[in-house]
Each structure stands twice: as C-alpha cells, then as structure tokens.
Design a protein around this motif. Structure first.
Motif, mmCIF file in Angstrom:
data_model
loop_
_atom_site.group_PDB
_atom_site.id
_atom_site.type_symbol
_atom_site.label_atom_id
_atom_site.label_comp_id
_atom_site.label_asym_id
_atom_site.label_seq_id
_atom_site.Cartn_x
_atom_site.Cartn_y
_atom_site.Cartn_z
ATOM 1 N N PRO A 1 0.830 -1.211 0.000
ATOM 2 C CA PRO A 1 0.000 0.000 0.000
ATOM 3 C C PRO A 1 0.865 1.262 0.000
ATOM 4 C CG PRO A 1 -0.855 -1.576 1.586
ATOM 5 C CD PRO A 1 0.480 -2.100 1.143
ATOM 6 N N TYR A 2 0.564 2.181 -0.948
ATOM 7 C CA TYR A 2 1.215 3.481 -1.055
ATOM 8 C C TYR A 2 0.135 4.552 -1.000
ATOM 9 C CZ TYR A 2 6.181 3.157 -2.388
ATOM 10 O OH TYR A 2 7.533 3.017 -2.389
ATOM 11 N N TRP A 3 0.440 5.677 -0.356
ATOM 12 C CA TRP A 3 -0.446 6.831 -0.480
ATOM 13 C C TRP A 3 0.334 8.114 -0.217
ATOM 14 C CZ3 TRP A 3 -2.252 3.254 3.461
ATOM 15 C CH2 TRP A 3 -1.799 3.569 4.749
ATOM 16 N N VAL A 4 -0.261 9.211 -0.625
ATOM 17 C CA VAL A 4 0.300 10.541 -0.372
ATOM 18 C C VAL A 4 -0.780 11.349 0.333
ATOM 19 C CG1 VAL A 4 1.295 12.622 -1.391
ATOM 20 C CG2 VAL A 4 1.735 10.389 -2.450
ATOM 21 N N PHE A 5 -0.402 12.046 1.438
ATOM 22 C CA PHE A 5 -1.380 12.884 2.119
ATOM 23 C C PHE A 5 -0.767 14.253 2.415
ATOM 24 C CE2 PHE A 5 0.851 10.891 5.634
ATOM 25 C CZ PHE A 5 0.973 11.910 6.579
ATOM 26 N N ASP A 6 -1.647 15.235 2.517
ATOM 27 C CA ASP A 6 -1.260 16.619 2.797
ATOM 28 C C ASP A 6 -0.927 16.740 4.273
ATOM 29 O OD1 ASP A 6 -1.342 19.454 3.395
ATOM 30 O OD2 ASP A 6 -2.236 19.693 1.399
ATOM 31 N N THR A 7 0.261 17.277 4.601
ATOM 32 C CA THR A 7 0.674 17.362 6.003
ATOM 33 C C THR A 7 -0.073 18.455 6.767
ATOM 34 O OG1 THR A 7 2.505 18.814 5.375
ATOM 35 C CG2 THR A 7 2.965 16.453 5.516
ATOM 36 N N LYS A 8 -0.746 19.399 6.050
ATOM 37 C CA LYS A 8 -1.496 20.456 6.742
ATOM 38 C C LYS A 8 -2.925 20.007 7.023
ATOM 39 C CE LYS A 8 1.175 24.321 4.840
ATOM 40 N NZ LYS A 8 1.117 25.578 4.035
ATOM 41 N N THR A 9 -3.596 19.478 6.018
ATOM 42 C CA THR A 9 -4.997 19.073 6.197
ATOM 43 C C THR A 9 -5.125 17.596 6.560
ATOM 44 O OG1 THR A 9 -5.253 18.489 3.864
ATOM 45 C CG2 THR A 9 -5.665 20.785 4.486
ATOM 46 N N LEU A 10 -4.032 16.814 6.412
ATOM 47 C CA LEU A 10 -4.026 15.372 6.635
ATOM 48 C C LEU A 10 -4.960 14.633 5.688
ATOM 49 C CD1 LEU A 10 -3.893 15.120 10.554
ATOM 50 C CD2 LEU A 10 -2.022 15.307 8.921
ATOM 51 N N ALA A 11 -5.360 15.299 4.570
ATOM 52 C CA ALA A 11 -6.244 14.677 3.594
ATOM 53 C C ALA A 11 -5.429 13.840 2.613
ATOM 54 C CB ALA A 11 -7.028 15.744 2.845
ATOM 55 N N PHE A 12 -6.008 12.716 2.171
ATOM 56 C CA PHE A 12 -5.361 11.870 1.181
ATOM 57 C C PHE A 12 -5.307 12.609 -0.153
ATOM 58 C CE2 PHE A 12 -6.627 8.475 4.111
ATOM 59 C CZ PHE A 12 -5.459 7.705 4.122
ATOM 60 N N LEU A 13 -4.145 12.584 -0.800
ATOM 61 C CA LEU A 13 -3.986 13.174 -2.124
ATOM 62 C C LEU A 13 -3.929 12.116 -3.206
ATOM 63 C CD1 LEU A 13 -1.315 15.904 -1.296
ATOM 64 C CD2 LEU A 13 -3.806 16.179 -1.415
ATOM 65 N N GLU A 14 -3.430 10.935 -2.882
ATOM 66 C CA GLU A 14 -3.345 9.862 -3.857
ATOM 67 C C GLU A 14 -3.155 8.539 -3.122
ATOM 68 O OE1 GLU A 14 -4.332 8.396 -6.570
ATOM 69 O OE2 GLU A 14 -3.549 10.086 -7.734
ATOM 70 N N VAL A 15 -3.716 7.472 -3.665
ATOM 71 C CA VAL A 15 -3.528 6.125 -3.121
ATOM 72 C C VAL A 15 -3.313 5.177 -4.284
ATOM 73 C CG1 VAL A 15 -4.906 6.499 -1.038
ATOM 74 C CG2 VAL A 15 -6.015 5.665 -3.112
ATOM 75 N N ASN A 16 -2.651 4.041 -4.031
ATOM 76 C CA ASN A 16 -2.457 3.060 -5.098
ATOM 77 C C ASN A 16 -3.446 1.908 -4.959
ATOM 78 O OD1 ASN A 16 -1.437 1.622 -2.955
ATOM 79 N ND2 ASN A 16 0.427 0.957 -3.997
ATOM 80 N N GLU A 17 -3.387 0.962 -5.894
ATOM 81 C CA GLU A 17 -4.349 -0.130 -5.922
ATOM 82 C C GLU A 17 -4.189 -1.056 -4.720
ATOM 83 O OE1 GLU A 17 -3.930 -2.149 -9.597
ATOM 84 O OE2 GLU A 17 -4.499 -0.430 -10.839
ATOM 85 N N ALA A 18 -2.961 -1.247 -4.251
ATOM 86 C CA ALA A 18 -2.740 -2.121 -3.098
ATOM 87 C C ALA A 18 -3.428 -1.572 -1.856
ATOM 88 C CB ALA A 18 -1.242 -2.288 -2.838
ATOM 89 N N ALA A 19 -3.433 -0.236 -1.682
ATOM 90 C CA ALA A 19 -4.123 0.372 -0.548
ATOM 91 C C ALA A 19 -5.625 0.153 -0.660
ATOM 92 C CB ALA A 19 -3.800 1.857 -0.471
ATOM 93 N N VAL A 20 -6.169 0.346 -1.858
ATOM 94 C CA VAL A 20 -7.601 0.108 -2.063
ATOM 95 C C VAL A 20 -7.940 -1.348 -1.771
ATOM 96 C CG1 VAL A 20 -9.419 0.073 -3.810
ATOM 97 C CG2 VAL A 20 -7.813 1.991 -3.725
ATOM 98 N N ARG A 21 -7.096 -2.261 -2.227
ATOM 99 C CA ARG A 21 -7.356 -3.684 -2.057
ATOM 100 C C ARG A 21 -7.232 -4.115 -0.595
ATOM 101 N NH1 ARG A 21 -4.101 -5.004 -5.526
ATOM 102 N NH2 ARG A 21 -2.254 -5.413 -4.258
#
Length: 871
Positions: free
Chosen positions: A328-348
């Motif tokens: 699982p990979y993802w990118v999140f905003d360090t100010k809002t802590l909102a997810f910016l992007e996730v990969n298929e392994a994270a979804v799965r």
C-alpha cells in the motif's frame, strides 16, 4: 513564446521524472531492504531455535548420564560405609550392571584415583587431572577432550566420588551424532557439536571425516560485514547460529543454507529492479526527446503536442509504478491530513474505494489515540520527522478490522502540497506469530494454562521472595485411561474441562498451572481465602466430568506444601507438594500435607528399588519350594515356588515388602522373567533327581498379568528349557482378573498350551458365580484366613464347605493353603478338599533341602475316620 513554453516543459519533465525516480527508488529500496532484513532475521531466529533445541537435547542426554554416574558414586559410597569388606566386589558388580544397561551409550565405566589411574577393571585416563578440574566444567559431570579408541570416537566424562576418586565413563560419540542428525535445519542445513578444546565432536550430513578436526575446519573466517559463512567441508554458503553451553561446555552450531532462505527475495528483487529499469528507460527516452526538441528551438506546434503526449505517457508510467506496487502506497497533505493519492494495493488491502480514500483524512484509518498523536505532530511545522521509524501503528479497514503496520515515509512536494509519501508494511501475521511463540513457550497448548516454568517464575519473582503461599498439587488419575478407552480427543476434552474448573478457582486468588499428563498445581497467595479455595478445589476434583453423554469419574490425589516453611524456592515447594500427593498414609484428610518424614520414606523407597534392581541383576534372590499333597493319600502332587531375598549382609527382606515395591516401580516384569527362568532350571534338577512328575506353581502378580503376555512368557521358557507343557503352573489373584475382556483371552491362551491356572486367596476379593463361570480356571485355593478355624468355628467351616462345593460344581479342584494342624487337615480331607498346603505338611525350603526331603521323608498320612464331618 513557444520556446519559453518548451523550456518550461523540459524542466518539468526533468523535475517530475527525477522526483518520481527518486521516490520509486526510495520505495523499492525500502521494500527490498525490509523484506531482506525480515527474511534474514526470521532465518536467524529459526537457526538459533534449532541450535537451542539441539543444546537442550544435548543437555538432557548428558543429564541422564550424569545422574547414572552420580548414582554409581552414591551407591559405591554406601557400600564402603555399610559393607566395607565386600565393597570392592559390590562396586564392580554395580558398575558392570550399569554399563550393561547403558551399553548403547557408554563404552567404558570404571573408578579412577585423582591421577586417572584405574581402581576398578578398565583402562584409566592419565590426562584426567588436566580436564577434570578445569573451570569450564560448571556441572558435577566433567567433560574431557574427544579421543579415538579401537576405531570409534569416545568422549571422556567424570563425576567426583569423594576421597579423591572419580567415576570415569567414556561416552560413545554415536549418541551425540544421533542428536545432531535429529536437529532439523531444512534443505542443505547442517548441525554440529564442538567442545571447549576447539574440536568437532559431531556433525550431521554424512561427514565422519570431520569428527575430531578443529572448529576452523567448519567455516571460512567470518568478516566484520558478513552475515553468513561458507562451509569448508562441502562449500555451501550458510547462515550460522551457535548455542552456547547451558550446563556442559559443549557448543551446538546450526547452519541454514543461504540459498533456501533468500531464494524468494531474489525473485522479488528481480521484479522490482525490472520495474524500476522500465521506468528509467521511459524517463530517459522522454528526457532525450525533450532535450532534442530544446536544441531544435521548438519549430512546430505539433512537436509541442507530441511532447505533451509524451508527458502524459510519463504520467501513465508513474501511475503504473505507483499503482502496481505490491505494498500500500499513499500521499497525504501534512497540513490538512487529507489523502492526495492512493495506489491499488491500498484500495485492495483497506477496503475503501479510491474516491472514498480521496474524501478522507489520514486520521480516519487510525485509532483515536493514534489520530491524536498525528494531529499533534503535524500541527507544528517540521515535527513529522519525529515519528519513530520502527513504531508499530494500528490501522483500521473499512469493515472495522484492524491490522498492525510499520510505516516507511518521506516528505515530498506533491502538486504544490507539502505532503508525505507513505509505504505501509503489514506486519500483523509476523506479530501474531511472535505472540503465539511467546504464548506457547509459557502455556500448555491443550489446556491453555501456564506451564510449570511460568508458575515457578511467578512464585519466585512475581509475588516477592518472602511472601507466603500454599501450593496444592493435584494428580487426577484416570484421564489417561479415558484417552486409552474413548480416544485421544475425549481425553483432551476431559482435560480441558478440568483445567477450566481449576482456572475459575485459582485465577482470582493465585495462579493455576498444568504439568503434562494428569497433574495440576494451584498456588494460593491469599491466606484469608485459603480455606475457601481448598473447599472449592475439593468439590471440583470429586465432581465427575461429562463428555459425549458419558460421566467420567477421576481418582484425585492431592498434596500441599507452603512457602517458606517447606522450601525457599518454588521448585522445592512443588516437589514437596507432589511428594505429599503421592504419599500413602493412614490419614483420612482429603489433602495430604507435606511432612519431612515423607521425603525420608521416598528416599528409602528409591534406595530399596535400586537395591532390588541390583538384586535381580546379581542373583541375590532365591526360590524356595513348598510341597502340596493330595488330601486323600498324603502323597506330594506338586510344588509352589516362593521368592526369597537375602541381602549380602545376611538380612532378609520379606516378600510383602519387596514385591509391592516392584509392582510400583515396574520391576515386577524383570522379577517375573527371573522367576520363570529360576523355576525352569529347578524343574530340570528335579527331573534329574527322578521327581520330574511334580509340576511347579508360581505366583503371577496382577501388574505382571495386566502389563505382560504371561502365556507367551511361559511358553517361551518351556520351549527354551525343553520342559513338558504341564511342568509350570500359574497362580493368579482375583485382582488380576477384574478386567475380564483382557483376562479371558489370556487365560484361554494358558489353557490351550497346557498351563494349569489356579485362583489364589479365593474368598477375599469380589468373587461371584457369574465371575467364576466365565473364567477358564482349573482350581481354587482357599485363603488361609478361612482355614485357620475350620475345625473349631462353624462360620469358617460353612464358608470352606461352600467353596469346595462351588468349585466341584464348576469342575474345579480345591487347594487349602495355610494348614497348620492335624485337625484342620482332617476336616478338609473329610469334606472333599482335594489338596493340602501348609506348615503341617512342610515348610518352604531351598532346592537342595527339597531334594533331600523328597528322598527321605515319607508322605504325610493323618488319621482318617470313615464318617464325614457334619459340622
């Protein structure tokens, strides 16, 4: 304008491609490094476990040898103290017996003086002073250097025997070789044992030439940065773990083949490198085209469109590298802590869709406590690096289930956002395996209760050295019998139910533990609740256990000991409680409380058992014979063999003492074999003296009848000595025949081979008409307790008359034992008794006296009247 735009496009390609290459390289490197370390660590732990297991087996084997040698030393000291004039002969006989019983392990066993010179028969060891006093030997058993004698490798060992003497034994290296061969190290793995002299004592893998060589011959020198070594003997690269000495100065090393451990990692690394190279090739191709178009000054708009298409292609490649990562990979905003992007392994793995992820914050997949920690860390700039790299976080899936995760993260600039790139490694199964291993090391698998070691740790270190506690040792006899009768799973269910009862009682006021088999221990640490816990415990052990619509009643034996009265350490208290539970006393208390006298009696029983074994091996036993006569003619019709034990010091041990001891210790089986051989030899002498027509009856104990195949034993002796089929007769007690399912086939086998069977001490057990009707028995022996008053007491006479009539009705003959007067003889003869035995006829006598008696004494012929006694 177009040229400026193109320059910006080239920089964008270079920046984005470089960042993505860096991110992908970091991610793949982290994954490969983590996976490599995990596999190497797992192999190291496994290899160390194999080495520790081998060290434990080695310690148990040497512990058995140590106890045997200490027993020899102790017996020898007792011989010297008690019978000094015969001590040397007894010591030699004792050592010969021990060496014979352990001939598969010990090649030589003797006494030596402090200089290694032999005192008893055997070859001494002049090097003994150099290694017997070595400080490396921490146990009473001292180990010397490996030596080769007569074509086999031997390991000298010694145990001090006092007065400067030593018990010296040379152990066969083959037993140590068996231990390393049983250490499972996987495909290509090897195990070896080395000593403190740097010599190879044993090595698996069919390498006899390595035995006795130096340790340097095992592996190539280990460099400071190497994690494994190559084995010089076969050239295989292995990961090696060494288990140091527990008690004895021997080292166990185990090597697991590196190729078997890292083969899956190599395949994974190859795939990752191919993926990264594919991205690099695409990036290099794109950058080369953009650079070429920069040098060409961006001539046409279609070229710019082509570059844009190539940028889109690069983005697709990035998406491929990001989405197709197996973790699982993802990118999140360090100010809002909102997810910016996730990969298929994270979804799965987490169950959320991509759109659901992008509408969430990183705290939505964390526990409340973890969410608060993250909020606090990212609220302050530059605090994100304070997160511990090895910290284990708990993540929550969409379905509410949780998983343990180790996070690998890096700060990045993502589309103008200060962001964190996160790789989440799921370590749930690894942690579960580690917890399971820890649990199984301290708890019994079947009952779920702590093991003895956990109880000892709790009592010695958990409640304080000076705290009071009472330990109740419970032996529930019968659980093993349930397993043998109804099956292993039923026995386990009974064990689990009993364990649950104990846990409910002792858990609130102490600790409950289980020993393998039928034994439990309850530690009571609250003196005010002691009586209440004991009352509940007694109720539990006496309550039947219901399994599969069947009630199983167990036979409890309970013993108690307290701290610090009965011992300073928990192991001592447990031993005292166990001794009390198994002590046989006349007290009516349901729980036997430990007394020092119990330990003394236990030592006496063990000493007597040891002497009894020596008596069997050294022919201290003798067989006496008592004639049995025909009640009508007075002629001798057969003999009964009786065992007698006279010690070397001239004292006699009564059969009522040593025979029950043999039944408890398992010596009754070798005693029975000895008796059969002795009686067979005596019958041959009777035949040589012209009295071969007299059969000899011998007693078979209930334990011997139930545990052994008496019919085959009698048949084997008859065939070995070429005796008539009727030469040997068997006398059994009623307790031997209570289990008719086993007794009837055994009795039929005896009858089929012509062996006469008598029921001894009849009338003292639980006899019945149906009981006698179903058993193939040839004769009954009236117990002496009824014969004593048969001529003076109406009740005794009625009982004897009924037994005679019953036996004759069932087609059996009757023998009366314990006849000591003419009146008893006359009454029995007149009332139909077939045979008479007792002091009135003759006392038991050894074989030489019997032969003289048979040759010189006339048969006993009492005065007979014509009318039957009507008493």
């Amino acid at each position: 304008m177009a040229e400026a735009v193109h320059y910006r496009s080239a920089r964008l390609v270079r920046m984005v491609g470089g960042v993505l290459a860096l991110v992908l390289a970091i991610g793949l490197a982290l994954v490969l490094k983590t996976d490599y370390e995990r596999r190497v660590e797992a192999a190291r732990v496994q290899t160390k476990a194999f080495a520790d297991s081998g060290q434990h087996l080695l310690g148990e084997h040497l512990g058995v040898v140590q106890r045997a040698m200490e027993g020899v030393a102790s017996d020898s000291a007792e011989f010297v103290a008690r019978v000094p004039d015969r001590a040397q002969a007894l010591i030699s006989e004792n050592m010969t017996g021990v060496a014979r019983r352990q001939k598969d392990e010990i090649a030589d066993l003797l006494f030596v003086n402090e200089n290694g010179k032999a005192i008893t028969h055997g070859e001494g060891d002049p090097t003994l002073p150099s290694w017997a006093h070595d400080a490396a030997n921490h146990e009473n058993l001292r180990l010397g250097p490996l030596e080769s004698r007569h074509g086999q490798w031997l390991l000298p060992t010694a145990v001090p025997a006092g007065d400067g003497r030593w018990v010296l034994a040379r152990l066969k290296q083959t037993k140590l070789q068996d231990i390393v061969e049983h250490v499972h190290a996987g495909t290509g793995g090897v195990a070896a044992v080395t000593d403190r002299y740097g010599k190879i004592v044993a090595r698996s893998g069919h390498s006899p030439g390595a035995i006795g060589e130096t340790v340097d011959g095992l592996f190539e020198p280990l460099g400071p940065t190497q994690s494994h070594r190559a084995t010089q003997i076969d050239g295989v690269d292995r990961m090696v773990a060494v288990s140091g000495p527990e008690k004895y100065p021997l080292w166990v090393s185990v090597g697991v083949a590196t190729s078997a451990v890292l083969s899956p990692w190599y395949r994974f690394a190859f795939f990752a490198i191919c993926l990264y190279l594919a991205y690099c090739v695409g990036f290099a191709y794109l950058y080369r085209r953009v650079a070429a178009s920069e040098r060409a000054q961006v001539r046409e708009l279609n070229e710019r469109l082509q570059i844009q298409s190539q940028l889109a292609d690069a983005e697709r490649r990035f998406r491929l590298a990001f989405d197709k990562n197996p973790l699982p990979y993802w990118v999140f905003d360090t100010k809002t802590l909102a997810f910016l992007e996730v990969n298929e392994a994270a979804v799965r793995n987490y169950g959320y869709s991509r759109d659901e992820f992008l509408s969430m914050r990183i705290t939505d997949i964390r526990s409340m406590q973890d969410a608060q920690i993250l909020e606090r860390l990212f609220r302050t700039p530059d605090r994100s690096e304070d997160i511990e790299p090895d910290k284990v976080w708990v993540h929550r899936r969409k379905d509410g289930t949780t998983l343990d995760v180790r996070v690998h993260a890096a700060s990045i600039d993502f589309a103008g956002h200060a962001a964190r790139l996160v790789l989440a490694e799921d370590i749930t199964e690894r942690l579960r395996s580690e917890r399971a291993l820890t649990y199984r090391a301290t708890h019994d698998v079947i009952t779920g209760l702590p093991k003895t070691e956990a109880l000892v740790e709790y009592l010695d270190h958990g409640i304080g050295e000076h705290a009071w506690y009472e330990l109740v040792y419970v032996h529930l006899r019968g659980i093993d019998r349930v397993s043998d009768t109804f099956g292993l799973e039923v026995g386990r269910n009974v064990l689990r139910q009993v364990a649950a009862r104990f846990a409910a009682i002792g858990g609130a006021h102490g600790m409950v533990a289980h020993r393998p088999g039928e034994r439990f221990m309850v530690a009571i640490v609250d003196p005010e609740r002691r009586d209440d816990v004991v009352a509940k415990l007694l109720a539990v052990v006496n309550e039947p256990v219901a399994v599969n619509d069947t009630l199983h009643t167990l036979d409890p034996q309970l013993g108690a000991a307290s701290h610090p009265l009965d011992g300073r350490r928990a192991g001592q208290v447990i031993a005292c409680a166990a001794l009390a539970a198994h002590a046989r006393t006349q007290a009516a208390e349901p729980i036997q409380v430990f007394e020092p006298a119990m330990a003394e009696r236990a030592v006496e029983r063990l000493t007597m058992a040891s002497r009894m074994r020596q008596a069997i091996d050294s022919d201290e036993l003798a067989v006496h014979f008592q004639p049995i006569v025909d009640a009508t003619t007075g002629a001798i019709c057969k003999l009964e063999a009786l065992i007698r034990w006279r010690r070397p010091d001239g004292t006699d041990v009564p059969p009522g003492v040593f025979i029950p001891l043999c039944e408890k210790t398992g010596l009754v089986l070798p005693l029975g074999r000895w008796t059969l051989d002795a009686v067979a030899r005596a019958y041959l002498e009777l035949g040589a003296a012209g009295r071969g027509e007299l059969p000899v009856a011998l007693n078979v104990s209930a334990v011997q009848f139930q545990r052994g195949d008496v019919a085959s034993q009698v048949r084997a002796v008859v065939n070995a000595y070429h005796l008539p089929s009727h030469a040997l007769q068997v006398e059994l007690t009623e307790s031997s025949l209570m289990d008719q399912e086993r007794a009837v086939p055994a009795l039929r086998a005896l009858r089929a081979q012509g062996t006469h069977v008598s029921l001894d001490d009849f009338g003292t057990g639980f006899s019945s008409m149906g009981y006698l009707r179903d058993l193939p028995i040839d004769s009954l022996k009236i117990d002496r307790s009824f014969v004593v008053g048969v001529d003076t007491d109406d009740r005794a006479a009625s009982i004897c008359r009924s037994i005679i009539v019953l036996a004759h009705t069932l087609g059996m003959s009757v023998v009366a034992e314990g006849v000591e007067s003419e009146g008893q003889y006359t009454w029995l003869s007149r009332n139909g008794c077939d045979q008479i035995q007792g002091y009135y006829v003759a006392h038991p006598m050894p074989l030489p006296a019997l032969l003289t008696y048979l040759a010189t004494q006339p048969p006993v012929r009492p005065v007979r009247s014509q009318s039957a006694d009507t008493r």
